[in-house]
Design a protein around this motif. Structure first.
Motif, PDB file in Angstrom:
ATOM      1  N   LYS A  50      13.230  64.052  19.523  1.00 46.80           N
ATOM      2  CA  LYS A  50      14.636  63.857  19.197  1.00 46.80           C
ATOM      3  C   LYS A  50      15.326  63.056  20.290  1.00 46.80           C
ATOM      4  N   GLU A  51      14.956  63.316  21.533  1.00 45.64           N
ATOM      5  CA  GLU A  51      15.526  62.564  22.656  1.00 45.64           C
ATOM      6  C   GLU A  51      15.193  61.082  22.512  1.00 45.64           C
TER       7      GLU A  51
ATOM      8  N   ILE B  81      23.952  66.663  21.092  1.00 46.01           N
ATOM      9  CA  ILE B  81      24.449  65.339  20.693  1.00 46.01           C
ATOM     10  C   ILE B  81      25.860  65.126  21.227  1.00 46.01           C
TER      11      ILE B  81
ATOM     12  N   GLN C  59      18.660  71.810  24.272  1.00 50.78           N
ATOM     13  CA  GLN C  59      18.506  70.383  24.539  1.00 50.78           C
ATOM     14  C   GLN C  59      17.605  69.764  23.478  1.00 50.78           C
ATOM     15  N   PHE C  60      17.671  68.447  23.373  1.00 50.43           N
ATOM     16  CA  PHE C  60      16.810  67.749  22.433  1.00 50.43           C
ATOM     17  C   PHE C  60      15.350  67.966  22.788  1.00 50.43           C
TER      18      PHE C  60
ATOM     19  N   PHE D 233      17.109  59.594  19.563  1.00 55.45           N
ATOM     20  CA  PHE D 233      18.514  59.335  19.888  1.00 55.45           C
ATOM     21  C   PHE D 233      18.641  58.028  20.666  1.00 55.45           C
TER      22      PHE D 233
ATOM     23  N   PHE E 103      21.044  71.226  17.661  1.00 58.64           N
ATOM     24  CA  PHE E 103      21.243  70.045  18.522  1.00 58.64           C
ATOM     25  C   PHE E 103      22.689  69.541  18.542  1.00 58.64           C
TER      26      PHE E 103
END
Length: 614
Positions: A174-175, A407, A169-170, A178, A403
């Motif tokens: 990164k989450e 994604i 998972q991110f 995004f 990732f």
């Protein structure tokens, strides 16, 4: 009693640190230590970005240390910990590094082996062979295949992002990145404004200017002033966001009955159309794949349309590519006339806009989604399932599938799902985009992912000013040289490849599971030579990095690896050479672009991300 110095590196991500108890067990060839608590009095251990050292003493000679076991036990509440690596200085003064680069969650035991890359057939210790087997058995239970959409490549067995294994998972940054990017893209591209604009017909072509109202740079301003020009239209097929459609035309298709008389005014060399064809000056963009795809019908108040056009291009005496004829369907006749540059200005302009609309549908569903994202997920899942963390090819590929599954899970939720962005913004949305991927997969081959092969198949080896091809060839060659260096370090002969059970299982899993053994895809089920392995790995890396950058455009550097999975000096030397060669390619591209209104930068290595998600 033997004394060791243990060094523990915690990641620098948000919330990487932990207040949990961290226990360590050393496993050696001569024995196993008791569980040892890593703790310093009056000291906050395992903080974000910190490297902590501990002196530990064991009761017996453990021999050569093979494994390190980590057990995290909660203090007050359960909190995750990102461990980069653990290093040991042995009583003999040797330094051994145990890479981790993962989140450690709950109170589960995590077993790390030293960072030396090793092929499965070269494992000497029964302990290490047993550990490797258990690792792969566990990964295959965690990373399971599933056909989420019939006729698509298989994906991971997770219907939602939250069901993904936590380690893919991110991370928090990164989450957030995004979500911010998704919001910013929606704002920049005016998705909500588009929705309102699409509810009724545009009053004039000036409405088109609203597309660029928040995107301000030299390229967008030049495009805004020149988007109607034939020269700019032709340029987009070479160096725009979907430069993979144009192909050499050696014979006018029967379904597109263009005659010399129709296009004579556009030809410059005093040659007939037939002679221009033989001279290699005619090119074609054919969107036959859109024929029969239903248009978006999700909004009963808005009627949408899809065309399956063909566009004929001419390489003029100045080596520029210009459109000379357009037909908006695959069936010629009174209902489907051929539009020409000599027609009414607005008729010709609208014909070109229909072509670009069709190009956009193909770009989104096929060039981008299928041929970079979905295929990279297939490579990624097979890698997680079949290659041990100690395998050199796992270390090589990991940055390029990082990732990717995450994604794609987000895309399935927000982009291609029912009532997602595709349904709202694409005239092929509402199910047409799904049919488009299914149709494209039936013509999808392994060789089409080999960049030089794909260029040759379309007959565009000599097409002038085709920077996508020129830059792509340079990047492909540099990637292939780097892969060759790494393969040469670990595989001494073709037999070494043949005896590598894990690499053979990886390749077979891609073909038999991910691609569902479709005969037409021609993905290899085994690899017999080093050259075959080099090509295969180059395809994986190039598809996830350079090809995705050309289609989507990214912002992180190819060749820059934040997590050092390789510890061997020859590989690190190869990585440094890789970075230097990529830097030279970047310089040559910058020099070529200097002074140009439309600069092709998508395959400039310093702008190519390592994977489709970074």
């Amino acid at each position: 009693m033997p004394n060791y110095i243990v060094t523990v590196a915690t990641g620098s991500q948000f919330y990487a640190g932990t207040n949990s108890y961290i226990n360590l067990t050393l496993v050696g060839t001569e024995g196993c230590s008791k569980k040892i608590l890593l703790d310093k009095y009056f000291y906050n251990d395992f903080e974000k970005g910190e490297v902590d050292s501990y002196d530990i003493t064991v009761e017996q000679n453990l021999g050569e240390i093979e494994l390190v076991k980590i057990i995290k036990e909660k203090y007050w509440t359960q909190d995750d910990w990102y461990c980069k690596y653990i290093a040991l200085k042995t009583p003999a003064g040797d330094y051994i590094e145990f890479p981790c680069f993962r989140w450690i969650v709950d109170d589960k035991e995590v077993v790390l082996r030293n960072g030396q890359a090793c092929l499965p057939q070269n494992e000497k210790s029964s302990t290490m062979r047993l550990h490797r087997g258990k690792e792969l058995e566990s990964k295959q239970k965690t990373y399971r295949w599933m056909e989420l959409t019939p006729g698509f490549p298989k994906s991971i067995d997770a219907k939602t992002y939250e069901e993904l294994p936590e380690e893919i998972q991110f991370e928090c940054e990164k989450e957030s990145h995004f979500k911010l990017n998704f919001i910013q893209a929606t704002v920049n591209l005016g998705i909500n404004q588009f929705m309102n604009m699409f509810q009724s017909s545009w009053s004039s072509l000036s409405d088109f200017e609203q597309i660029f109202w928040t995107i301000k740079n030299s390229a967008s301003e030049y495009l805004m002033q020149n988007w109607k020009e034939d020269l700019n239209f032709g340029y987009q097929f070479l160096n725009g966001c979907n430069p993979v459609i144009i192909q050499k035309c050696t014979q006018i298709p029967e379904k597109f009955p263009v005659t010399h008389e129709m296009v004579a005014v556009s030809l410059e060399r005093d040659l007939t159309l037939e002679e221009e064809l033989k001279a290699g000056n005619i090119y074609l963009a054919d969107y036959e794949i859109l024929d029969g795809i239903p248009p978006n019908g999700t909004d009963p108040d808005t009627v949408q349309y899809l065309a399956a056009p063909m566009c004929l291009f001419y390489k003029n005496s100045k080596n520029k590519i210009l459109p000379i004829a357009i037909q908006l369907s695959q069936t010629p006749g009174e209902e489907s006339p051929i539009f020409l540059p000599s027609d009414d200005t607005n008729d010709w302009l609208l014909a070109k806009m229909w072509v670009k609309s069709s190009d956009f549908q193909v770009h989104q569903a096929i060039s981008h989604l299928l041929r970079t994202h979905l295929i990279s997920e297939v490579f990624g899942i097979a890698m997680y399932r079949q290659l041990s963390a100690a395998h050199p090819i796992s270390k090589l590929l990991l940055p390029h599938v990082r990732f990717t599954v995450a994604i794609n899970a987000k895309a399935r939720d927000k982009l291609i799902s029912e009532e997602g962005v595709f349904d709202k913004a694409l005239s092929s949305g509402g199910g047409g985009h799904v049919q488009l991927v299914q149709k494209a997969l039936k013509k999808f081959t392994y060789k089409s992912l080999c960049f030089p092969e794909s260029i040759k198949a379309r007959g565009v080896e000599d097409l002038p000013n085709y920077f996508y091809r020129d830059d792509g060839n340079q990047v492909w060659d540099v990637v292939k040289r780097f892969v060759s260096e790494v393969v040469g370090i670990y595989y001494t002969s073709d037999k070494t490849v043949q005896k590598d059970e894990e690499i053979q299982a990886f390749v077979k899993d891609v073909c038999s599971s991910g691609m569902q053994d479709f005969d037409y895809c021609e993905f290899p089920k085994s690899l017999q030579t080093r050259e075959q392995l080099i090509e295969y790995l180059t395809v994986v890396i190039f598809t996830a990095s350079a090809q995705h950058a050309a289609i989507n455009f990214g912002q992180l550097f190819l060749g820059m690896y934040p997590d050092e999975h390789f510890i061997e000096k020859p590989v690190r030397v190869a990585q440094e050479t890789f970075r230097k060669e990529l830097s030279e390619v970047s310089k040559s591209i910058k020099n070529r672009n200097e002074g140009k209104h439309m600069q092709y930068c998508y395959l400039c290595p310093e702008k190519i991300p390592n994977s489709v998600a970074i």
